[in-house]
Design a protein around this motif. Structure first.
Motif, short mmCIF file in Angstrom:
data_model
loop_
_atom_site.label_atom_id
_atom_site.label_comp_id
_atom_site.label_asym_id
_atom_site.label_seq_id
_atom_site.Cartn_x
_atom_site.Cartn_y
_atom_site.Cartn_z
N ALA A 193 36.12 17.21 51.93
CA ALA A 193 37.45 17.72 52.24
C ALA A 193 37.39 19.09 52.93
CB ALA A 193 38.34 17.78 51.00
N HIS A 194 36.20 19.53 53.33
CA HIS A 194 36.09 20.77 54.12
C HIS A 194 35.27 20.47 55.38
CE1 HIS A 194 36.87 22.28 50.04
NE2 HIS A 194 37.51 23.25 50.65
N PRO A 195 35.90 19.83 56.38
CA PRO A 195 35.14 19.37 57.54
C PRO A 195 34.42 20.50 58.27
CG PRO A 195 37.50 18.94 57.80
CD PRO A 195 37.31 19.49 56.43
N LEU A 196 35.05 21.69 58.30
CA LEU A 196 34.42 22.80 59.01
C LEU A 196 33.10 23.19 58.34
CD1 LEU A 196 34.58 24.86 61.31
CD2 LEU A 196 35.72 26.42 59.70
N ALA A 197 33.15 23.30 57.01
CA ALA A 197 31.94 23.65 56.27
C ALA A 197 30.86 22.59 56.49
CB ALA A 197 32.26 23.77 54.79
N ARG A 198 31.29 21.34 56.50
CA ARG A 198 30.34 20.24 56.69
C ARG A 198 29.67 20.32 58.05
NH1 ARG A 198 32.86 14.60 55.28
NH2 ARG A 198 32.01 14.78 53.18
N ILE A 199 30.49 20.64 59.07
CA ILE A 199 29.94 20.74 60.43
C ILE A 199 28.97 21.92 60.53
CG2 ILE A 199 30.54 21.30 62.82
CD1 ILE A 199 33.12 19.61 62.34
N LEU A 200 29.38 23.08 59.99
CA LEU A 200 28.52 24.27 60.06
C LEU A 200 27.18 24.01 59.39
CD1 LEU A 200 30.97 27.23 59.33
CD2 LEU A 200 29.80 26.71 61.47
N TRP A 201 27.24 23.42 58.21
CA TRP A 201 26.03 23.13 57.44
C TRP A 201 25.12 22.19 58.21
CZ3 TRP A 201 23.81 25.33 53.43
CH2 TRP A 201 22.94 24.62 52.62
N SER A 202 25.71 21.14 58.77
CA SER A 202 24.90 20.16 59.51
C SER A 202 24.28 20.78 60.75
CB SER A 202 25.75 18.95 59.92
OG SER A 202 26.39 18.40 58.79
N VAL A 203 25.09 21.58 61.45
CA VAL A 203 24.58 22.22 62.67
C VAL A 203 23.42 23.16 62.32
CG1 VAL A 203 25.13 23.92 64.46
CG2 VAL A 203 26.68 22.01 64.05
N ALA A 204 23.57 23.92 61.24
CA ALA A 204 22.51 24.85 60.84
C ALA A 204 21.22 24.09 60.55
CB ALA A 204 22.95 25.64 59.62
#
Lengths: 147, 443
Positions: free
Chosen positions: B190-201
């Motif tokens: 439910a926090h897509p931004l956090a998910r994207i940042l984590w995956s990108v990192a």
């Protein structure tokens, strides 16, 4: 030593920034009486008596997406009391979430029957499930004119 | 004209990196804190589950930082050097392992308490309920196994090669754990931004590892096509290996740097070992000098001419770039003489270096004729300090042979005991810390 302090300071700064900037969540599981709009209208069956004294009937709240999946809550009210709660629909993205939800739902049901409202504590380790459950339940109770 | 590596970044780069990493850690922990409600902390299992989520987040974040450290991305490598990287690696490693272990234990305990069932029952339910959790279970078992093997007393009994191979499984464990983090982690659901940042990192750091640990070494190996030309004994148990290759003028290496060498013969191809160049490349040749201390180094002495060699590197911050003051002294203990020999070549004429060569006996001194000649050309001098360890005080020798030791940079290279003794001597002589540069040979 200086670098340790630098790192520690930055960690605290990052922590504070995220916690402060996060839209505050009310402590406890008290859902807003009007749920966040959208979604299919709640289904109502049976006589709806939006009066004082005792609402009766049953209704199903709108399906809530809680990140790990979606669920909706159906509630039966008789004589101004919540007599039964169930989850007719539960879909999870993942079987681990399914097994958690199956553990949690009976506990949430117990809490609702005791509290006689959607204002429940929730189950630890299942924050989002508990929230979604409370929201959907509140939507159903609202259509029944309960409290 | 030989290529030379660029000037290493200034140390403030480390400060900036520390701040960025700190903010990231704070944000990662903060994102977990915000998912928790106060009322749930008072529920059975609530505190355990909250702490379990926190430790999982913090531990995995630190694992990402460690992955960045081992990626050998040039700015990190040039600022920290081999010594610094190893020190940071060892200092940090217990944290992600401990936190991730705690994460597993606390969540099993917390969910067992919340569901009012036994811990064993809960653990098996967790492990087998889904593919992502099964993968995560394998991952945490692998991590704990590596953690246990790292305990000093156990590691000592393992061969370096076994240890190294076991270490590689950490990459697998981190990859296996990734799915359950983004699919089930409360900070990401439910926090897509956090998910994207984590995956990108994670993808970015994995890409750096792939480029700098696999891609660049492959390119350099294929470009230079090094092969063994000659193996020459220098002293009992010490051999020089002379390699020939193509385009060595394009190999940007400073004196004092090292490569990870992989000799492509049966039984040796799968392991890479660090050896310093004992002379700057003189195309078409490079030379390394190796002391036999184990199976691998023994086998180096028996290499056949024509053996193909793969390289990773050059690595290390033990180079002339660290020199800041007007004068310079080089201290070599045992086989540490190789780095000092190649570093000496990078010193300008008239730099008047003082070189101390430390060995137990005269026959263990290697390359000392070459060093004497290089020092002479630079108007410096060489002192040979012989004798068993308990009879020689490095502090006394430094005072005796090196004048103006407060306006000098010191480059110290050798076994850990030697380097530590010299550093202690420097400290008690009030030599500024930033004037002491050292590289430890770990045998």
């Amino acid at each position: 030593m200086r670098r340790q302090l630098l790192g520690l300071g930055a960690t605290v700064a990052g922590l504070v920034a995220v916690v402060v900037s996060h839209p505050g969540k009310a402590p406890g599981m008290k859902p807003a009486a009007t749920s966040k709009a959208a979604g299919p209208p709640p289904q109502v069956s049976g006589p709806v008596a939006p009066s004082t004294g005792g609402a009766s009937g049953s209704a199903t709240g709108k399906a809530e997406n809680y990140g790990y999946g979606t669920l909706d809550v159906s509630v039966s009210v008789s004589g101004g009391r919540i007599v039964d709660v169930s989850v007719p629909q539960l879909h999870t993205l993942e079987s681990y979430s399914q097994s958690i939800a199956q553990q949690v739902i009976p506990m949430l049901r117990q809490e609702v029957l005791q509290a006689q409202s959607a204002n429940i504590q929730g189950v630890s380790g299942a924050t989002y499930t508990s929230e979604a459950y409370a929201y959907s339940l509140q939507a159903a109770l609202t259509t029944l004119g309960f409290k | 004209m030989l290529s030379r590596p660029g000037i290493p970044p200034h140390p403030w780069v480390v400060d900036v990196a520390v701040v960025v990493v700190g903010i990231g850690l704070g944000a990662a922990v903060g994102s977990t804190v915000t998912t928790e409600t106060r009322s749930q902390l008072s529920q059975p299992g609530g505190p355990e589950i909250f702490l379990g989520s926190l430790s999982g987040m913090a531990g995995t974040y630190l694992a990402l930082v460690m992955l960045l450290l081992v990626s050998r991305v040039p700015p990190v490598e040039r600022v920290l050097g081999q010594d610094g990287l190893l020190r940071w690696h060892r200092r940090l490693a217990p944290w992600p392992l401990g936190l991730i272990g705690a994460h597993a234990v606390l969540l099993i305990l917390g969910y067992a308490l919340a569901a009012h069932i036994g811990v064993v029952h809960e653990a098996s339910a967790m492990a087998t309920s889904s593919a992502t959790m099964l993968a995560a279970t394998v991952a945490v078992i692998v991590m704990i196994a590596i953690g246990v093997a790292s305990i000093h007393q156990i590691r000592r009994r393992m061969r370096r090669e076994t240890w190294w191979l076991l270490h590689l499984f950490m990459y697998l464990a981190l990859a296996l754990a990734f799915a359950h983090e983004v699919v089930l982690g409360p900070s990401f659901v439910a926090h897509p931004l956090a998910r994207i940042l984590w995956s990108v990192a994670w993808v970015a750091v994995a890409a750096l590892v792939a480029v700098y640990r696999i891609g660049m070494p492959l390119v350099r190996t294929l470009r230079h096509r090094l092969q063994v030309q000659e193996v020459r004994p220098e002293a009992p148990g010490i051999v020089s290996v002379i390699l020939s290759g193509r385009h060595l003028e394009r190999l940007a290496v400073s004196g004092g740097q090292f490569f990870e060498w992989r000799f492509l013969t049966r039984g040796m191809w799968w392991q890479a070992h660090p050896f310093t160049l004992s002379a700057r490349p003189s195309p078409p040749y490079v030379r390394l000098t190796v002391k036999a201390v184990g199976d691998f180094t023994d086998a180096v002495g028996r290499l056949e001419p024509g053996t193909k060699v793969a390289i990773e590197g050059p690595y290390g911050a033990f180079t002339v770039h660290a020199w800041r003051r007007s004068r310079v002294a080089l201290l070599a203990g045992g086989i540490g003489v190789t780095a000092v020999r190649s570093l000496l070549e990078d010193l300008p004429l008239r730099s008047q270096p003082i070189v101390l060569l430390r060995a137990t006996s005269a026959e263990e001194l290697v390359l000392d004729d070459e060093i004497a000649e290089l020092a002479r050309v630079r108007r410096g001098r060489v002192e040979r300090i012989l004798g068993p360890r308990h009879q020689v005080s490095m502090e006394r020798e430094i005072v005796k042979h090196i004048p103006h030791f407060r306006t000098r940079d010191f480059f110290i290279c050798g076994p850990e005991g030697f380097v530590n003794e010299c550093r202690r001597a420097m400290a008690s002589l009030s030599v500024p810390k930033d004037a002491v540069h050292h590289e430890v040979y770990r045998l």
